[in-house]
Design a protein around this motif. Structure first.
Motif, PDB file in Angstrom:
ATOM      1  N   SER A   1       6.684 -35.257 -21.703  1.00 38.58           N
ATOM      2  CA  SER A   1       6.225 -35.799 -20.429  1.00 38.58           C
ATOM      3  C   SER A   1       5.680 -37.195 -20.643  1.00 38.58           C
ATOM      4  O   SER A   1       5.077 -37.486 -21.674  1.00 38.58           O
ATOM      5  CB  SER A   1       5.117 -34.924 -19.839  1.00 38.58           C
ATOM      6  N   LEU A   2       5.889 -38.032 -19.653  1.00 37.82           N
ATOM      7  CA  LEU A   2       5.402 -39.394 -19.695  1.00 37.82           C
ATOM      8  C   LEU A   2       4.662 -39.644 -18.388  1.00 37.82           C
ATOM      9  O   LEU A   2       5.240 -39.494 -17.310  1.00 37.82           O
ATOM     10  CB  LEU A   2       6.584 -40.366 -19.845  1.00 37.82           C
TER      11      LEU A   2
ATOM     12  N   GLU B   1       4.506 -38.442 -12.931  1.00 37.13           N
ATOM     13  CA  GLU B   1       4.870 -37.757 -14.164  1.00 37.13           C
ATOM     14  C   GLU B   1       6.386 -37.734 -14.281  1.00 37.13           C
ATOM     15  O   GLU B   1       7.080 -37.352 -13.350  1.00 37.13           O
ATOM     16  CB  GLU B   1       4.338 -36.330 -14.181  1.00 37.13           C
TER      17      GLU B   1
END
Length: 143
Positions: free
Chosen positions: A14-15, A26
């Motif tokens: 996830s970033l 997200e």
């Protein structure tokens, strides 16, 4: 790219991104390695986003923010500035607990060359052990 060169699989992660209007987005990131030949490949990054949401910041964080990593060339310490990019890479592998044979294999170099890199690191940092070198690197935010 370094992970792909070592043949490691990059898993989905996830970033979290913050927009200009302070909303969080997200994104799920997947990395695919597409081989075009024995030593040629492309890395394909797939991003899947979500709806923006308000940023919630903790009022009191018990853990201080981690200082940003410093390039060896930008370090205030003269000993750190002596390290080459390859030596910093080897130092990072030492910090990750890699052995000399593992470092040699991952970098596609001989064990003797890996050992020479480690010796050079110890001499340039003026330390007596790998543990001291790793501690120095963490203190100076090199890794």
């Amino acid at each position: 790219m370094k992970m792909a060169n070592r043949g490691e699989i990059v898993r989905e992660f996830s970033l979290m991104l913050e927009t200009k209007d302070e909303q969080l987005v997200e994104s799920k990131v997947s990395v695919l390695q597409l081989r075009t030949g024995p030593d040629d490949y492309f890395l394909l990054h797939l991003l899947r986003g979500s709806e923006p949401r308000e940023v919630t910041r903790p009022i009191d964080s018990s853990e201080p923010p981690r200082p940003r990593l410093v390039s060896a060339r930008e370090s205030a310490d003269a000993r750190a500035r002596r390290l080459t990019a390859r030596e910093v890479e080897v130092l990072g592998m030492l910090a990750a607990g890699r052995t000399t044979p593992e470092i040699a294999e991952r970098l596609h170099i001989s064990q003797l060359t890996a050992r020479s890199h480690i010796q050079n690191i110890l001499e340039k940092l003026e330390v007596h052990s790998k543990a001291e070198a790793v501690a120095f690197a963490f203190q100076k935010n090199l890794i």
